[in-house]
Design an enzyme around this catalytic site. Structure first.
Site, short mmCIF file in Angstrom:
data_model
loop_
_atom_site.label_atom_id
_atom_site.label_comp_id
_atom_site.label_asym_id
_atom_site.label_seq_id
_atom_site.Cartn_x
_atom_site.Cartn_y
_atom_site.Cartn_z
N LYS A 1 21.29 38.38 -3.87
CA LYS A 1 20.71 37.68 -5.02
C LYS A 1 21.38 38.15 -6.32
CE LYS A 1 16.22 36.44 -2.96
NZ LYS A 1 16.34 35.01 -2.73
N HIS B 1 8.33 30.01 -7.17
CA HIS B 1 8.11 30.22 -5.74
C HIS B 1 7.53 28.96 -5.11
CE1 HIS B 1 5.69 32.47 -2.42
NE2 HIS B 1 6.85 32.09 -1.98
N VAL C 1 18.82 31.82 -1.94
CA VAL C 1 19.71 32.40 -0.92
C VAL C 1 18.92 33.42 -0.10
CG1 VAL C 1 21.76 31.98 -2.32
CG2 VAL C 1 20.62 34.20 -2.47
N GLU D 1 16.98 36.52 1.50
CA GLU D 1 16.04 37.44 0.85
C GLU D 1 16.63 38.85 0.84
OE1 GLU D 1 13.69 36.55 -0.87
OE2 GLU D 1 11.83 37.65 -0.62
N SER E 1 10.27 35.27 -2.04
CA SER E 1 8.84 35.33 -1.73
C SER E 1 8.31 36.76 -1.75
CB SER E 1 8.54 34.67 -0.38
OG SER E 1 9.60 34.75 0.50
#
Ligand code: NAD
Length: 727
Positions: free
Chosen positions: A417, A460, A410, A412, A439
């Site tokens: 989150k 990732h 979802v 960043e 990331s």
């Protein structure tokens, strides 16, 4: 038990069977070659033997030469390599001549190759020396000479024979790009002679052997009046071919891959001389490639270590954690891609987004990729339906109930989150592993939102997910072994390459790539000609210059990361000079490729045209320009020193992961084998000397890490080498 065995049937055909004990695929070793040689000698000498069929006891013929042997050959020195290669040529040439009288070309014994399946590298070079090649009609089989992909070229006669068989132009994609074909396509190209039903393979090959005439055994290049198809170099056609090929090879490789150039030299020079001299030239060029440290480094990273990582070299000892049902939260660019690769690998996927429409849009991404595959003839309608049928797109978290792995992709934003983590954990079973695709956000702090931090991990992916082969797995402080094993088993299921790193800012890949981009931008601000920056990067093997890379990833992402990093680092933040440039670019609305305007200009159709001339007004080009090597050292050291620091700090725990991850993750100069491979090629002492020079001129970011300085003092290398001891 030996790699080759021979039996002679009552029909008088000696069948030499290649079947390496204890392996699922045949690979050639020195001992194997010696055994083959002895069996061929015996069959040729035996008056009861009318001819020979060389085949395999496995479902495939062979995967090639054992690359571990090739990687180790450099240590023996040039003469030993050349002698070894010439010995191989001698054996294959003997098979090709098969005892015939060299003058009359009569009296030889027919030798056919019968390939049940895949035949690669030496597994094709051996058949190419036979008189006729039969391949079983096995659409899964791959036939070709992929050596160039690992930094070498076909050096057991494959180069010389293929060019003489089909001409330089037609051989080019097979040799220069390592193109592989299925048996039918290989026949159409003229690589194999006959494609036959698998159950008839041996009988058809024997039949040919029993009926072959003297003339059938003479290769075109051994016959009088042979002319190379498509023209020798000094012919009107030949001029076109070789001028074009040289330009193409140099354009594609930028001169950094020794194998491509040596291959072309072997083809060109070989075409000017008789066949046996051409083999000698091929051997000499092959030796020059093996002596170059690039070949060893490429084989090591792109083949041996990549495969070791894929097979779970760093997997904790935990029972099988294969994923049965995957939940993906967030059906945006990344989530949709992750759902596709999983469904494509046979895993059932629940794809969740905030609304059913958004989830459905994510599923439509798979549909469009499958449609593209259908257009290229790679995907059937059934396969498309099957893959799409595995993806359930919904906004209802309750659908996640049976999932054993969740990948969250979802926005960043730690708050979003955290909410998602709680919502997921409320519906999934207690064993479910939860992974985040963040990331930039530390895994350890995201794990605080979890009831089960030992089951919380980072997986990732890189964009575009369906194309990028690297997956970075990040262990948070609390992450347990089962979560790591789960992530590794998942990556194995989707046939990508994993690295496992510990949690730290930007993990590994982004940590190294950001300084590369920043160094390029700094140089621009200093007045270095932007074209020099971009070309210097490409000439040292980077796929994209730093400015082009920012355009591809977008300026606004750069601005976002810069702001977040600055907020996190405060006073210690080192990249103010870089921010000045990207903030200014953002103010100009030059957001990169997606805006059709960035450091480069683009046509309306999105084709990149050239560097934007507006840069010069703001960042005038200085009169004195640095030399190419200095620009390259800055660009490479910016990345490589981060890799060494990541190792020092324990973010990386295995240099193999550092090297494989760099090449697959951001295309770090593959010819060098990766950042650690590059440092070994330079030597630690020279690397430290370069760092010291750069530190003096450009600042502390180039300070040689202690590890590197210590290695320089002790004469050590990262990997064990012919002369240095591994640190
Ligand atoms: P995106 O904006 O394309 O997709 C995010 C999706 O999440 C959207 O569809 C959004 O509707 C959905 N979403 C938001 N909140 C949600 C919620 N509460 N429940 C369900 N769905 C929700 O973003 P993206 O580029 O796919 O990135 C997703 C994540 O992957 C980010 O953490 C990003 O940092 C990371 N990532 C991105 C890249 C990249 O190149 N874009 C690469 C690696 C990792």
């Amino acid at each position: 038990m030996t790699d080759f065995t021979s039996t002679t049937d009552s029909d008088g055909v000696a069948v030499i069977t290649w079947d390496v004990p204890g392996k699922s695929m045949n690979v050639m070793s020195m001992e194997g070659f010696a055994t083959l040689n002895a069996l061929v000698d015996a069959a040729l000498a035996d008056p009861g033997v009318k001819g020979i069929v060389i085949t395999s006891g496995k479902k495939d013929f062979a995967g090639g030469m054992d690359l571990n042997i090739i990687a180790g050959m450099r240590a023996g020195g040039a003469q030993a390599i050349f002698d070894g290669v010439m010995n191989m040529h001698g054996i294959l040439r003997k098979i090709e001549r098969a005892g015939m009288d060299p003058k009359t070309l009569k009296g030889g014994k027919p030798i056919a190759a019968a390939l049940p399946g895949t035949a690669l590298g030496i597994g094709l070079e051996l058949p190419l020396s036979c008189h006729r090649i039969f391949a079983a009609d096995n659409p899964k089989a791959k036939i070709g000479l992929p050596e160039i992909m690992v930094g070498i070229f076909p050096g057991a006669g494959g180069t010389t024979r293929l060019v003489r068989k089909m001409g330089a132009m037609i051989a080019a994609p097979f040799l220069l790009e390592g193109k592989l074909s299925d048996p039918k396509k290989a026949k159409a190209a003229g690589i194999v002679d006959e494609v036959v039903a698998p159950e008839e393979l041996l009988a058809r090959a024997k039949d040919w052997v029993l009926n072959a005439t003297d003339a059938d055994l003479v290769k075109p290049w051994d016959a009088k009046g042979y002319k190379m198809p498509g023209g020798a170099p000094y012919s009107a056609q030949g001029f076109m071919t070789f001028v074009g090929a040289s330009a193409m090879v140099n354009g594609k490789t930028q001169g950094v891959y020794p194998a491509a150039k040596a291959l072309l030299s072997a083809v060109y020079e070989g075409a000017l001389v008789p066949f046996d001299t051409a083999l000698k030239i091929e051997a000499r060029q092959f030796t020059s490639v093996l002596i170059n440290p690039s070949a060893t480094a490429m084989i090591r990273s792109l083949f041996i270590n990549k495969e070791a990582l894929e097979k779970g070299a760093n997997r904790p000892q935990v029972p099988d954690q294969k994923v049965a049902r995957l939940g993906v939260i967030g059906a945006g660019m990344m989530g949709a891609g992750i759902a596709y690769v999983a469904a494509n690998a046979g895993i059932g996927v629940v794809l969740i987004d905030a609304t059913p429409e958004a989830a459905e849009r994510g599923r439509a991404h798979s549909e469009s990729l499958l449609d593209k595959g259908m257009k290229r003839g790679k995907v059937t309608a059934e396969k498309k339906a099957e893959v799409l049928g595995r993806i359930t797109a919904t906004a209802d978290y309750a659908a996640l109930a049976g999932c054993d792995l969740i990948v969250e992709a979802v926005f960043e934003d730690p708050k979003v989150k955290a909410e998602v983590t709680a919502k997921v954990e409320a519906v999934v079973g207690a064993d479910c592993i939860f992974a985040t695709n963040t990331s930039t956000l530390p895994i350890t702090s995201l794990a605080k939102a979890s009831q089960r931090p030992e089951q919380f991990i980072g997986i990732h992916f890189f964009s575009p997910v369906d194309k990028m082969m690297l997956v970075e797995i990040i262990r948070g402080k609390a992450t347990g072994d089962r979560a790591v094993a789960k992530a590794l088993d998942f990556v194995r299921q989707i046939r990508k390459t994993p690295i496992v790193v510990n949690d730290a800012r930007f993990f590994y890949a982004n940590r190294c790539i950001i300084p590369y981009i920043n160094e390029g931008i700094r140089m621009l601000a200093e007045g270095v000609e932007p074209a020099l920056v971009e070309n210097a990067a490409k000439l040292v093997g980077m796929p994209l210059g730093p400015l082009q890379l920012v355009d591809e990833t977008s300026i606004d992402l750069g601005v976002k990361i810069a702001k977040a990093t600055k907020a996190a680092m405060g006073e210690a933040y080192p990249d103010g000079a870089v921010d000045e440039v990207i903030f200014w670019m953002a103010d100009q609305g030059r957001m990169g490729r997606k805006a059709n305007a960035g450091f480069y200009t683009y046509s309306d159709k999105g084709e990149r045209l050239g560097l934007w001339d507006g840069l010069e007004a703001r960042y005038p080009v200085a009169e004195a320009q640095p030399d190419l090597a200095e620009v390259q050292h800055r660009l490479l050291m910016a990345q490589v020193l981060e890799a060494v620091r990541a190792l020092e700090e324990g973010v990386l725990t295995d240099i193999r992961e550092g090297d494989v991850g760099a090449i697959l993750g951001w295309g770090f100069a593959p010819w060098s084998g990766g950042p650690f491979g590059w440092l070994d090629i330079l030597g630690a002492a020279r690397a430290v000397e370069i760092c010291d020079g750069l530190t003096e001129r450009f600042g502390a970011r180039f300070t040689a890490p202690k590890l590197l300085r210590d290695m320089a003092g002790k004469g050590q290398s990262f990997y064990p080498g012919p002369t240095a001891q591994a640190a």
